[in-house]
Design an enzyme around this catalytic site. Structure first.
Site, short mmCIF file in Angstrom:
data_model
loop_
_atom_site.label_atom_id
_atom_site.label_comp_id
_atom_site.label_asym_id
_atom_site.label_seq_id
_atom_site.Cartn_x
_atom_site.Cartn_y
_atom_site.Cartn_z
N GLY A 16 0.51 -1.06 0.02
CA GLY A 16 0.19 0.23 -0.23
C GLY A 16 0.77 0.88 0.05
CB ALA A 17 2.83 3.41 -2.30
N GLY A 18 -0.21 4.18 -0.48
CA GLY A 18 -0.87 5.29 -0.07
C GLY A 18 0.39 7.01 0.70
CG ASN A 102 -10.55 -1.79 3.54
OD1 ASN A 102 -10.25 -1.16 2.88
ND2 ASN A 102 -10.24 -0.46 4.68
CB VAL A 125 -1.50 -0.03 9.36
CG1 VAL A 125 -1.69 1.56 9.05
CG2 VAL A 125 0.08 -0.17 9.80
CG HIS A 182 -7.03 1.55 15.56
ND1 HIS A 182 -7.01 2.79 16.85
CD2 HIS A 182 -6.99 2.43 14.58
CE1 HIS A 182 -6.39 4.00 15.85
NE2 HIS A 182 -6.93 3.95 14.66
#
Length: 319
Positions: A16-18, A102, A125, A182
């Site tokens: 994930g390159a966000g 997701n 994450v 979370h």
């Protein structure tokens, strides 16, 4: 002639390159912790980000390699895999709203990554984090100590920040611990929060502490509402990098981590945030704190909400 000894640097893959993933890549490289493989399904994006980060190496004075790719084969033999892939929250969305989309993304990422790095430790994450961590554990087939979620470090940092702002003290002097899921049902332990060893109960009245606890529970949503176009990424990346550092350098730091429980705190077959010692093998030990009846009940409620969402996610994946 003496043959050169080839030493491979440790490798961390970020799926994930966000904003979270790319910022985490920067953190890891600039701390000189490991080489980084930044993977994303969008062609060209991870390659461009990696090149940008590589061009900063001489300025930031580190020597780490950063690779951008769309191919899991390039992630082979990673010591750690961090999964940040997934859609982020938008205003009005809860972390649980992200469940349907997701869940499939994380399961596919976990299966693809473990196929190329069977000895890796996984850090999740993606939200809703506790559920996604459970699904990654299930998908990889790894023992519980090698799959964990990031959130407790982030939530504790937020609690520490709000305490420091309230008291006008240095954030580094504040230590706090947040357990549970979370989300809105997290369990900030105000009894264990201190400023240079002084309990905050000696420094703040109960109404103020309750207000800070509530702000901590809504810390992510507050940022989403302010930004309007996305969620937090600087602090989440820093939280994940602390976990990566403790594992790679075998620091054995005691950190609140989302982990698979098997009887600890009276909970079984669920992932939830509790204090853990992190070292080179992953989670070395789960610390069971003495909780009041109210804290234990709150943790049970938090765990039940996670368990319900795990069941929902499994139903979705079975369709």
């Amino acid at each position: 002639m003496i043959s050169p000894i080839l030493c491979r640097s440790p490798r961390v893959t970020i799926v994930g390159a966000g904003k979270v993933g790319s910022t985490l890549a920067q953190r890891i490289a600039e701390k000189n912790l490991a080489d980084v493989v930044l993977l994303d399904i969008v062609d060209g994006m991870p390659q461009g980000l990696a090149l940008d980060l590589m061009e900063a190496r001489g300025i930031e004075l580190h020597h780490r390699q950063i690779i951008g790719t769309n191919d899991y084969a390039d992630t082979a033999d990673s010591e750690i895999v961090v999964i940040t892939a997934g859609i982020p929250r938008k205003p009005g969305m809860s972390r649980d709203d992200l469940l349907k989309i997701n869940a499939k993304i994380v399961v596919e990422a976990a299966k693809s990554a473990i196929a190329h790095s069977p000895n890796a430790i996984f850090i999740v994450v993606t939200n809703p984090l506790d559920v996604m961590t459970y699904l990654a554990w299930e998908a990889t087939g790894l023992p519980g100590h090698r799959v964990m979620g990031m959130a407790g470090v982030l939530d504790s940092a937020r609690f520490e920040t709000f305490i420091a702002l309230e008291l006008g003290v240095l954030p580094a002097d504040v230590k706090a611990m947040v357990l549970g899921s979370h989300g809105d049902l997290m369990v900030p332990l105000s009894r264990y929060a201190t400023v240079n060893g002084i309990p905050i109960t000696e420094l703040l009245d109960s109404a103020t502490i309750d207000r800070l606890v509530e702000r901590t529970r809504n810390g992510g949503a507050e940022i989403v509402e302010l930004m309007q176009t996305g969620g937090a990424f600087f602090a989440p990346a820093s939280a994940a990098s602390v976990m990566v550092e403790s594992i790679l350098l075998n620091q054995s730091r005691l950190l609140p981590v989302a982990t698979y429980l098997q009887g600890e705190y009276g909970l079984d077959d669920v992932v939830i945030g509790v204090p853990c010692r992190l070292g080179c093998g992953g989670i070395e030990k789960i610390l069971e704190l003495h909780l009041t009846d109210g804290e234990r009940e709150a943790l049970q409620i938090s765990a039940q909400a996670v368990r319900d969402n795990i069941n929902r996610a499994q139903e979705i994946l079975a369709m």
